[in-house]
Design a protein around this motif. Structure first.
Motif, short mmCIF file in Angstrom:
data_model
loop_
_atom_site.label_atom_id
_atom_site.label_comp_id
_atom_site.label_asym_id
_atom_site.label_seq_id
_atom_site.Cartn_x
_atom_site.Cartn_y
_atom_site.Cartn_z
N LEU A 1 0.83 -1.21 0.00
CA LEU A 1 0.00 0.00 0.00
C LEU A 1 0.86 1.25 0.00
N VAL A 2 2.07 1.12 0.54
CA VAL A 2 3.00 2.25 0.63
C VAL A 2 4.29 1.86 -0.07
N GLU A 3 4.79 2.77 -0.90
CA GLU A 3 6.00 2.50 -1.68
C GLU A 3 6.98 3.64 -1.54
N LEU A 4 8.22 3.38 -1.93
CA LEU A 4 9.21 4.46 -1.98
C LEU A 4 8.75 5.51 -2.99
N ALA A 5 8.86 6.77 -2.61
CA ALA A 5 8.40 7.85 -3.47
C ALA A 5 9.27 7.95 -4.73
N GLN A 6 8.66 8.47 -5.79
CA GLN A 6 9.40 8.69 -7.03
C GLN A 6 10.34 9.89 -6.88
N PRO A 7 11.38 10.00 -7.71
CA PRO A 7 12.36 11.08 -7.57
C PRO A 7 11.75 12.48 -7.55
N ALA A 8 10.69 12.70 -8.34
CA ALA A 8 10.09 14.04 -8.39
C ALA A 8 9.55 14.49 -7.04
N ALA A 9 9.31 13.56 -6.13
CA ALA A 9 8.83 13.92 -4.80
C ALA A 9 9.92 14.64 -4.00
N TYR A 10 11.18 14.43 -4.36
CA TYR A 10 12.30 15.08 -3.69
C TYR A 10 12.61 16.44 -4.33
N ASP A 11 12.46 16.50 -5.66
CA ASP A 11 12.70 17.75 -6.39
C ASP A 11 12.03 17.63 -7.75
#
Length: 697
Positions: free
Chosen positions: A44-54
């Motif tokens: 249900l929860v995954e590592l965020a995609q790169p765009a979530a950091y910048d």
């Protein structure tokens, strides 16, 4: 005060709820008997995609690499958010004092639960349900012996390290080599070394030169004796001439009784290998069938690397073996033997024991099972009966024959006791498979005495050719993955090879989905894209030994012998070095990945930098493995009575935003003007509205 139980899947939650008496169905959970039972849908929860950091990471550029988060972020899977919200609300209920992790009892199950628990900011005590069977008795016993969640902290850390390491290596290396060589090149921590195994075998086949060989033979009535294999035809022919029509003498006759012990029980990998050999099932199919049997309470937990049972299972084993044998129609005429000591060894069982049928299997209507599940269940059941059976014993005879000054040898075998092979052969016969044993390759010899003379024998020369190495099947590739780098690993290494029993199937599927290999019958055929990728990759990401070392270190994290920070520091350093050392494409390999002519391209893909082309139903990246797609009839536009046209799509992928007039509001029934923003997560292409003031319609 109820306790909250969280399972990995709805079907497992329902089985647990039935045992606990949680019969009242609510939206997303069941309640009753002092428990609230709910579930995840996998991750249900995954590592965020790169765009979530910048936001700049939405585009693929070498200049932005390496992407190494200082603080890891997570995101809810968009299509599973409702269930995540339900779990968050349940965790916050004031009457819930503890949360029971009932996700699958392994590394990945631990990760699925902990990510949800942490994402929901839950701080309530964790208890752990750790079971190897979904039978009611096993579930009840598991709840009677719940573990403290603290005991599984290191397992969680190892799972998190695996997830983050795969993200770091896969994302950075994929972006790096994709941009350098202008085509989507999927790179993975385990995937790439596995592809290197296929490539290495293909190179061996290509380098193979077929060579003839010659074997002088004597025909001695009821049997044939063979001389040494040789490369020189003239030499073999001279031996034939020297022996043809001459008398031969039995120089020695050696007889020896030998045996083959029963096979071990199945772990997941050995089960996948046998299912591929016998039924042609892929590793993923076998895992899916076995998981279904586990959830139907017919076999034990499949994702295990053990081939033994624990001592506490010994007392119930005879009854289980007899009941299982009686439940299989092809075993009706044979009676199983029982030597439980052959399969009991606590020291060789870590998280889970070997895969065996449960006590529910003999009571089930096996004829109602799908063919695949029934075949796997029979395979597992027959292996249990074989594993506790008697040795297969045979007499081996070796006769040395002299003729014309040359030596020849004949070998033969005769079965003395079929032992465990009796049960395996009954199974093979039921499948209309050819039943084989060792005596077929070396049939029994007639009685021969030392000094016996064979008069006027006929001599000949048998011609043959050396054979090239065989291409991998899933059976042999799984074996190679399991043992990769093992000879260079420490003897006490707890985990060797590439990946784990639970992940190897998905790695093979990803190689095929990415266009690096294909299935042809049982064979795995390497495709040009796979060959070219391995050519450009450095050893740091394709070395089986390096990846095997990582798997060993993950096991060390799990045991508490290595800190998670130390493991991740090594992965981060390797990733940074990879980017630093490969800032430019290697001119030697540039021709392997020619640029695709622009043609009808409307712009560059925001994910991988390749061209986006217009199709009948949308706008797509030229490399389908990239997955970037903008559909003309996207719901976002259709609800606003607009269709995504070429001009709008081009503006969105060029600038990430475009002004559109006359958008329809379903709330007011009126039209309005706004800026549409491309919101690409790297996995999903979404859109949102920007009015300049933060308000949205």
């Amino acid at each position: 005060m109820p306790e909250l139980v969280i399972a990995e899947k709805p079907s497992v939650a329902q089985a647990i709820a039935a045992v606990l008496g949680s019969k009242e169905r609510k939206d997303g959970f069941l309640i009753g008997g002092g428990y609230i039972v709910s579930w995840c849908f996998g991750h249900l929860v995954e590592l965020a995609q790169p765009a979530a950091y910048d936001e700049k990471y939405a585009k693929w550029r070498c200049a932005d690499l390496p992407i190494i988060p200082e603080q890891w972020r997570y995101a809810a899977s968009p299509d599973k958010k409702k269930q995540l919200d339900i779990l968050a609300a349940l965790m916050k209920r004031p009457d819930v004092e503890a949360v029971i992790n009932a996700c699958d009892a392994g590394r990945e199950g631990e990760l699925i639960f902990r990510l949800v628990y942490n994402f929901c900011k839950c701080t309530k005590p964790i208890k752990r349900l750790w079971i190897s069977s979904m039978e009611e008795s096993a579930i009840a016993e598991g709840f009677h012996n719940l573990k403290d969640g603290v005991e599984y902290e290191n397992l969680y850390r190892a799972a998190l390290c695996r997830s983050q390491a795969d993200w770091l290596v896969g994302l950075n290396a994929t972006r790096l080599f994709t941009v350098l060589y202008n085509t989507t090149l999927s790179v993975g921590r385990v995937q790439s070394p596995t592809l290197a195994l296929l490539t290495g075998r293909e190179a061996e086949i290509a380098a193979f030169v077929k060579e003839p060989f010659y074997v002088p033979e004597l025909h001695l009535g009821e049997f044939t004796a063979s001389g040494d294999k040789m490369k020189d035809k003239a030499e073999a022919e001279s031996i034939r001439v020297a022996c043809d029509g001459k008398d031969a003498v039995a120089a020695s006759v050696e007889k020896q009784e030998k045996s083959t012990p029963p096979p071990k029980l199945f772990d997941l990998t050995s089960l996948q290998r046998d299912a591929n050999k016998l039924f042609g099932y892929t590793a993923q199919q076998t895992l899916d069938y076995t998981q279904a049997l586990y959830e139907k309470k017919l076999c034990t937990y499949p994702r295990t690397d053990s081939r033994f049972l624990t001592e506490d299972m010994a007392a119930d084993l005879p009854a289980l073996v007899n009941a299982v044998a009686a439940a299989m129609p092809f075993m009706s005429s044979v009676r199983p033997n029982m030597n439980a000591g052959q399969v009991i060894d606590n020291s060789k069982v870590s998280d889970h024991h070997a895969v065996i049928p449960t006590a529910s299997m003999p009571k089930a209507d096996l004829s109602s099972l799908p063919d695949g599940e029934r075949n796997i269940l029979y395979l597992v059941a027959v292996r249990l009966v074989c594993a506790v059976g008697l040795k297969y014993t045979f007499a081996e005879t070796v006769v040395a024959v002299d003729c014309g000054g040359y030596s020849f040898t004949a070998k033969g075998k005769a079965t003395l006791q079929k032992g465990w092979k009796l049960f395996e052969n009954a199974f093979r016969s039921a499948l209309k498979e050819k039943v084989t044993d060792d005596t077929e390759k070396e049939p029994s010899l007639p009685d021969v005495t030392e000094g016996q003379v064979f008069s006027s024998v006929k001599a000949s020369v048998r011609e043959g050719f050396t054979s090239p190495p065989k291409r991998f099947t899933e059976d042999t590739l799984l074996s190679a993955m399991e043992s990769a780098g093992a000879e260079d690993m420490p003897d006490d290494a707890e985990r060797k090879g590439l990946g784990t029993p639970a992940t190897r199937a998905s790695i093979i599927e990803k190689l095929i989905k990415s266009g690096f290999a294909e299935r042809k019958g049982k064979q795995l055929i390497l495709l040009p894209k796979g060959i070219n990728l391995i050519a450009v990759l450095p050893d740091t990401v394709k070395s089986p030994l390096l990846t095997a070392e990582w798997e060993h270190k993950l096991k060390e994290v799990e045991r508490g012998g290595l800190s998670a920070d130390s493991f991740m520091e090594g992965i981060a350093a390797m990733t940074s070095g990879l980017v630093r050392e490969h800032a430019e494409p290697n001119p030697e390999y540039a021709s392997l990945f020619p640029r695709t002519p622009a043609g009808d391209a409307i712009g560059k893909c925001p994910r991988c930098g390749l061209s986006v082309h217009e199709g009948k139903k949308g706008f797509f990246c030229e490399d389908r493995a990239c997955g970037f797609a903008m559909w003309k009839d996207a719901k976002f536009f259709s609800m606003k009575k607009k269709k995504l046209d070429k001009k709008t799509a081009a503006a969105l992928i060029a600038d990430g935003r475009v002004s559109i007039s006359g958008l329809f509001s379903q709330k007011t029934g009126k039209t309005y003007d706004a800026v549409v923003v491309l919101d690409d997560t790297g996995k999903y292409v979404n859109y949102k509205l920007d009015f300049g003031k933060g308000d949205k319609k």
